[in-house]
Scaffold this active site. Structure first.
Site, PDB file in Angstrom:
ATOM      1  N   HIS A   6       1.105  -1.215  -0.255  1.00 44.05           N
ATOM      2  CA  HIS A   6       0.315   0.110  -0.074  1.00 44.05           C
ATOM      3  C   HIS A   6       1.133   0.958   0.109  1.00 44.05           C
ATOM      4  O   HIS A   6       2.012   1.815   0.980  1.00 44.05           O
ATOM      5  CB  HIS A   6      -0.954  -0.003   0.946  1.00 44.05           C
ATOM      6  CG  HIS A   6      -1.562  -1.290   0.810  1.00 44.05           C
ATOM      7  ND1 HIS A   6      -2.248  -1.777   2.122  1.00 44.05           N
ATOM      8  CD2 HIS A   6      -2.338  -1.472   0.026  1.00 44.05           C
ATOM      9  CE1 HIS A   6      -3.289  -2.590   2.128  1.00 44.05           C
ATOM     10  NE2 HIS A   6      -3.336  -2.772   0.605  1.00 44.05           N
ATOM     11  N   GLU A   9       1.537   4.141   3.448  1.00 47.08           N
ATOM     12  CA  GLU A   9       2.308   3.340   4.825  1.00 47.08           C
ATOM     13  C   GLU A   9       4.103   3.083   4.757  1.00 47.08           C
ATOM     14  O   GLU A   9       4.926   1.747   4.608  1.00 47.08           O
ATOM     15  CB  GLU A   9       1.809   1.554   4.232  1.00 47.08           C
ATOM     16  CG  GLU A   9       0.204   1.757   4.750  1.00 47.08           C
ATOM     17  CD  GLU A   9      -0.549   0.160   4.527  1.00 47.08           C
ATOM     18  OE1 GLU A   9       0.688  -0.604   4.667  1.00 47.08           O
ATOM     19  OE2 GLU A   9      -1.682   0.511   4.234  1.00 47.08           O
ATOM     20  N   GLU A 211       0.946  -5.034  11.349  1.00 44.69           N
ATOM     21  CA  GLU A 211       0.422  -3.737  11.003  1.00 44.69           C
ATOM     22  C   GLU A 211       0.983  -2.445  11.482  1.00 44.69           C
ATOM     23  O   GLU A 211       1.036  -2.904  13.538  1.00 44.69           O
ATOM     24  CB  GLU A 211      -0.914  -3.736  11.634  1.00 44.69           C
ATOM     25  CG  GLU A 211      -1.954  -4.417   9.679  1.00 44.69           C
ATOM     26  CD  GLU A 211      -2.331  -3.051   8.829  1.00 44.69           C
ATOM     27  OE1 GLU A 211      -1.494  -2.480   9.201  1.00 44.69           O
ATOM     28  OE2 GLU A 211      -2.721  -3.965   7.525  1.00 44.69           O
TER      29      GLU A 211
END
Length: 284
Positions: A6, A9, A211
């Protein structure tokens, strides 16, 4: 370890570079790391979504761009696909959109995008040897395990949870940050077509999504002063998982002349994948 799926990020590609630096610099002083690097190969892709990542650096209006930059489908003016919805893993079933303007647009079919297809082709050729797959994202401070579909459970679910919780404990020791562990439907949201799920469905026994920081204050706009501590704790978590996987696979084994493939059917640990830019670590 795939980083930068992504575009927005930015901490993910930063961590990939940090991971390589730490492995190379720590090799000569860490006996445990020497043993792991003798037994395992690491494949690292700092940025999978190269086009999207570069686009996110254009200006403030593009900073939060998430998808790739593939051309719009016929009749649409919206660019890009969410590459973490494009892998051949329960593709298009939950947590996706078939509208090309959506941030979670999953593409026209599994592996329709060259970035996802490159990873699947590369890893697929060696999947019988692969021990572990880590995919790095932000934010939320989570360690996610397969699967993103709420009705599918990994056969080694309990072990995945245990190993993930041990990694989270190591991460907390450094800077006091809490990382929750669970499947995506349990602690985030259902999704399908992720690289993590594809890796587990391909037979790779240990597959996780990290994450990284934070939990909402800055989200993808992580301040510069948090880059190093975020990388330090992520390295601790990744090394915890890699160490467990290594010790389980090579316990009570001695590498003859450095050739681990002579006694292990799974002699390769793939930590990051390759699509456009890759780094293969060789230390000697």
């Amino acid at each position: 370890m795939d980083c930068g799926i992504h575009a927005r990020e930015w901490i993910a590609p930063a961590f990939c570079q940090w991971f390589v630096k730490e492995i190379v610099q720590s090799y000569k002083t860490s006996v445990d790391l020497q043993t792991m690097l003798q037994n395992l190969d690491f494949y690292v892709t700092p940025v999978i979504n190269v086009d999207g990542y570069m686009y996110s650096w254009t200006d403030n209006s593009t900073r939060r761009w998430r998808k790739s930059r593939s051309s719009p489908p016929a009749g649409s003016g919206c660019y890009g696909v969410d590459l973490n919805r494009n892998f051949n893993a329960n593709w298009g079933t939950v947590g996706v959109s078939f509208e090309s303007c959506s941030d979670i647009y999953c593409g026209t079919g599994p592996g329709s995008e060259p970035e996802a297809r490159a990873v699947m082709d590369f890893i697929g050729e060696m999947s019988e040897k692969v021990l572990c797959f880590l995919t790095i994202h932000s934010a939320g401070q989570l360690i996610l395990l397969p699967y993103g579909h709420p009705q599918i459970k990994a056969p080694n679910y309990e072990e995945l949870v245990s190993v993930g919780e041990a990694a989270a404990a190591q991460m907390k020791k450094l800077h006091g940050m809490t990382y929750r562990v669970g499947t995506s439907p349990q602690i985030l949201y259902p999704n399908s077509g992720s690289s993590r799920d594809w890796a587990r469905l391909s037979g790779i026994p240990f597959s996780y999504t990290f994450e990284l920081r934070d939990t909402g204050e800055f989200s993808h706009l992580l301040p510069e002063e948090q880059i190093q501590p975020a990388c330090e704790e992520a390295y601790a978590g990744a090394l915890s998982i890699i160490s467990y996987v290594h010790d389980k696979s090579f316990r009570n084994s001695t590498v003859p002349n450095g050739d681990s493939s002579r006694f292990s059917p799974r002699a390769v640990l793939v930590t990051l994948l390759c699509s456009c830019l890759s780094v293969s670590i060789t230390v000697g």
